[in-house]
Scaffold this active site. Structure first.
Site: not given
Ligand code: ADP
Ligand code: ADP
Ligand code: MG
Ligand code: MG
Ligand code: MG
Ligand code: MG
Lengths: 332, 195, 332, 195
Positions: A55, A57-58, A111, A220
């Site tokens: 994803g 955002g990291h 994932d 997260h």
């Protein structure tokens, strides 16, 4: 309190951030087919390709490590969400080659499910691909079933090592062997001091009381279970390096690398102070600590905290870590 | 039916994200499921098989995260379970379609009832559809919606064993599972459109 | 609310962070005489040395840029405080060479006063040293007297350029000319969204209302005057790139580099989104934007915000920017 | 005298940092001035010249920021203004010593009265010492402390023109200058020890 972030329409976050990333590092990377980041100049296709998924955002992970000496492609999902299987399959088709592909999957439900679906299809189509699943988070306990352990920022040095092996022209089986050996010998533990805001819905993630911190926080902001009152940097370092030492089996005479991965708001100042004590403790145990890294590699928005990664190194790992790498966010 | 469910899902977007966060997940299930319905709204197809396959593809293309693969797989399984070119399904066909979706999901996750995931709603709902086959579609979906809701309610006191929420351990106990809640909302919407 | 940072005794912050930094990057840097960071392997002393000074608390700046292709030494003060003149003088004595030394001073009262005192003494002692003062912050207005303008993160690409020139063996006067030309052609503007905590006294710096941001924020959270309600990333980018274009005089046909320097809690995700719009605006003006950088280079603790740096480039700057650099936090 | 001033300064550390932050500086003047006094506490020397030079060196070695250079320069200027080997100073000598300190500071900063810096306290205090020379040391320092305090008070409504606070422009108006406030505190402490 409204969310304080420099963004536009939350629905376009991933697209816009990838566009900016590709513009900024246009000499090194480019975007193909919307959410697949590849090298600006592809690697010779006689060599094994390295692919990962995850994803957004990291940032800079994982796309920031696409480039010479590390990844060939990163398949990006939406914020904190694995890309769908079709996107990953598309990347695998694009990189199809006789030498084969290594897919690095961090152990998170989304994932893993996308990877499983895409791999099943890819194998049907005759694409030669092998998966390395990283699951080095020891917050659930050193002896936990690997299937139950999360993949954290340890995937980054792992990609450095197998990326270098691929660049040298090593074969698929050898690369997987090197990677799995590295995988088994590394461990990560995370700590958080403050929560953060989800950039799409503005909701709070991992709220912590003003005077508490949490060891074992996930990638997260998923909670980890190790809440305590605030500790000093030295106390925190000691509490984290001890189980990491135990998990990796690092002992006197071994060579190891220590990485502090800031997850957002924690300053490099703090990371250096923590690194210092952890490295001193290792040195006192007779471990040979090679130069490491402190910085933000795999982040959780503006959360305050960090991940401590300890890697026990064999001779070949040592050499592969030193080999040339020129990606946007990791160089050697 | 997809449009009606989409409207109900959109109305509850915030709740689903909050449940995700509350049980120790990453607080984005609302975003994910709304994206999924937005993607599905663009699908078309003249028969069930094509339409369901198109729903699955659109959803997996645009939605991300666990939701993408779980729902995409569900719809793909349904598509595979209906006969080619069928543009109408009888009660038995609908029950078989949902059974096919459930079977296919079982391939990507080992979660079953009791693991605090959407399976807690989907499994009993699929069983209820089959059990009520003889009573016609409205009654089937009413039963499925009740079963899904009961299943979702039951996730509250459970301890998450799959997905991101599992890391919270004991602290995941309390709030319902986000995915089970949204699944129940979908079955309730289906039941409403058939009445 | 107690300060949430991974630290020990606040009195030892600078010493401990430098120790950690030097341990982590021991192949590249080392600490001498307590607060002077130098290269692990010194540069040939037939070449001009590049030195800078500044307070700690801005990590990785400035010490993170000591290394091959950039700085020879960084003289570190306490948190947010210039080092005293005697320390700087010690570094100048240490690097004394016929080829000469360039001292890069950011225009802040404390740094300027220490530099002035140390330079007076160094010149008395026959040390050949020339100073470049950076003052590229345009928040006080493009036409403000340079003496009144602050030095922000623009010093980093400047050090890259003159560092490369020194590495090539260019003479002191040429290096100063190249550097001053770069200096005149760059401009920086900062924006902040949240304040931060002073890590020594736990006091708040630059408190901002929940729904406001401030364009023109200084390197230590000193206020800048451009308060507004929260803007989107695209609006912010536009408001910042326009005056920067005006200040640098960048126009169609020119070549320029854009850098987004995160000051603490702002994510790379956001920096990429801002970079994207600013680069698009420049491209629309016909400017040739070369690959740039997004990252944390000169920070203000955990403040949310960033600095946007625009550099108009001459041919020689372009080439010097591309030259090899292998410091801990800037590579090329 | 240094010890007494140090105690008073330490008691007000937080206030000085708050003033620094309030006027738009970086909120560390309290830390800086306390570090300065901790450093000075380690100084020694048999005569005034040596002792003052030692104070200046210690302070510059350990304290950082503007405070380091300003106070270091001030003490260095004082050291240069007293005769070699003097271990006692008369009223005129003391006035000349402070005059020398002020002159040397003038070399590193262009700030004068009205610029909202420590000069607003130091300049009138130094003048007051000279003006009260004939009245003996206690009266001299009482006058200097009053002048410094009045000068520091007056910085409130000023607009900062030097140092980090200058960037705040209009918004620096209101709080007193941190450096002026600490300087006034030092002169007040000197006056108290002589009474
Ligand atoms: N391995 C799994 N098996 C079954 N259901 C799962 C699994 N992982 C997650 N889920 C379901 O998905 C929901 C979370 O969806 P979402 O927030 O969109 O995914 P993500 O974990 O990628 O953020 C959970 O509430 C749960 O119902
Ligand atoms: N250029 C200058 N000239 C005179 N005084 C100054 C100057 N810059 C700062 N000061 C004084 O120093 C004080 C701030 O000291 P301090 O906070 O220790 O320094 P820094 O600016 O390095 O954080 C100000 O309140 C002011 O009195
Ligand atoms: Mg997610
Ligand atoms: Mg989620
Ligand atoms: Mg300061
Ligand atoms: Mg200050």
């Amino acid at each position: 309190m409204p969310m304080k972030k420099f963004i536009n329409d939350p629905a376009n976050l991933t697209t816009e951030l990838l566009e900016g990333f590709a513009l900024c590092y246009k000499g090194k990377v480019k975007i193909v087919s919307d959410k697949i980041v590849v090298r600006a100049t592809p690697k010779d296709d006689g060599k094994v390709a390295i692919v990962t998924l995850g994803g957004a955002g990291h940032e800079p992970a994982l796309s920031g490590f696409v480039g010479e000496g590390m990844l060939d492609a990163s398949v990006v999902g939406d914020i904190f969400a694995a890309p769908g299987a079709p996107k990953l399959l598309e990347a695998l088709r694009m990189l199809k080659r006789e030498a084969g592909i290594v897919l690095v999957t961090l152990n998170h439900a989304g994932d893993r499910m996308s990877a499983a679906k895409a791999l099943r299809e890819a194998q049907k189509e005759g694409i030669r691909v092998r998966e390395i699943v990283t699951h080095e988070d020891i917050s659930a306990g050193v002896d936990t079933d690997p299937e139950e352990k999360r993949g954290l920022a340890g995937c980054i040095p792992l990609c450095k090592v197998i990326g270098a092996a691929a660049e040298q022209g090593q074969g698929l089986d050898d690369i997987v062997e090197i990677g799995e050996r590295f995988n088994r010998q590394m461990a990560t533990l995370a700590v958080a001091m403050t929560g953060c805001t989800h950039p799409q819905n503005g909701g709070p993630i991992a709220v912590l009381p003003d005077d508490e911190m949490e060891i074992g926080m996930g990638q997260h902001g998923e909670a980890g279970g190790g809440r305590s009152k605030l500790l000093t940097a030295d106390e925190t370092a000691a509490r984290m390096i001890e189980p990491l030492t135990q998990a990796t089996g690092v002992k006197a005479g071994d060579t190891a690398m220590l990485i502090i991965n800031g997850v957002g708001a924690t300053t490099l100042m703090e990371m250096f102070i923590v690194y210092r004590r952890a490295a001193q403790i290792l040195a006192a145990k007779g471990v040979n600590v090679i130069p490491g890294a402190c910085g933000e590699y795999l982040t959780v928005q503006e959360m305050a905290g960090f991940q401590m990664i300890l890697c026990k190194l064999d001779e070949d790992h040592l050499e592969l870590l030193k080999a040339e790498a020129r990606t946007p966010y990791w160089t050697a | 039916m997809i449009a009606a469910a989409g409207a109900d899902i959109r109305a509850e977007e915030k709740l689903f994200s909050e449940l995700d966060a509350a049980e120790g997940g990453d607080g984005d299930h609302g975003t994910a499921i709304v994206t999924a319905f937005n993607a599905m709204a663009k699908a078309d197809g003249d028969d069930f098989k094509t339409y369901l396959k198109n729903l699955s593809d659109r959803l997996q293309d645009e939605a991300c995260g666990s939701t993408s693969t779980l729902y995409g797989t569900w719809l793909q399984g349904m598509s595979e379970a209906v006969p080619a070119n069928a543009s109408e399904l009888d009660a038995g066909g609908v029950a078989a379609m949902f059974r096919g979706g459930l079977d296919e999901i079982g391939f990507v996750t080992r979660a079953r009832v009791g693991d605090k995931t959407l399976m807690d709603a989907l499994l009993p709902a699929t069983d209820a559809l089959a059990a009520a086959q003889t009573q016609g579609l409205p009654a089937m979906f009413a039963a499925a919606a009740d079963a899904a809701e009961k299943g979702a309610e039951a996730t509250g006191p459970m301890r998450a064993r799959f997905g991101r929420a599992k890391n919270l351990g004991e602290r995941s106990i309390g709030p319902r599972d986000a995915g089970a809640a949204s699944m129940a909302c979908i079955f309730r919407a289906f039941a409403k459109t058939l009445n």
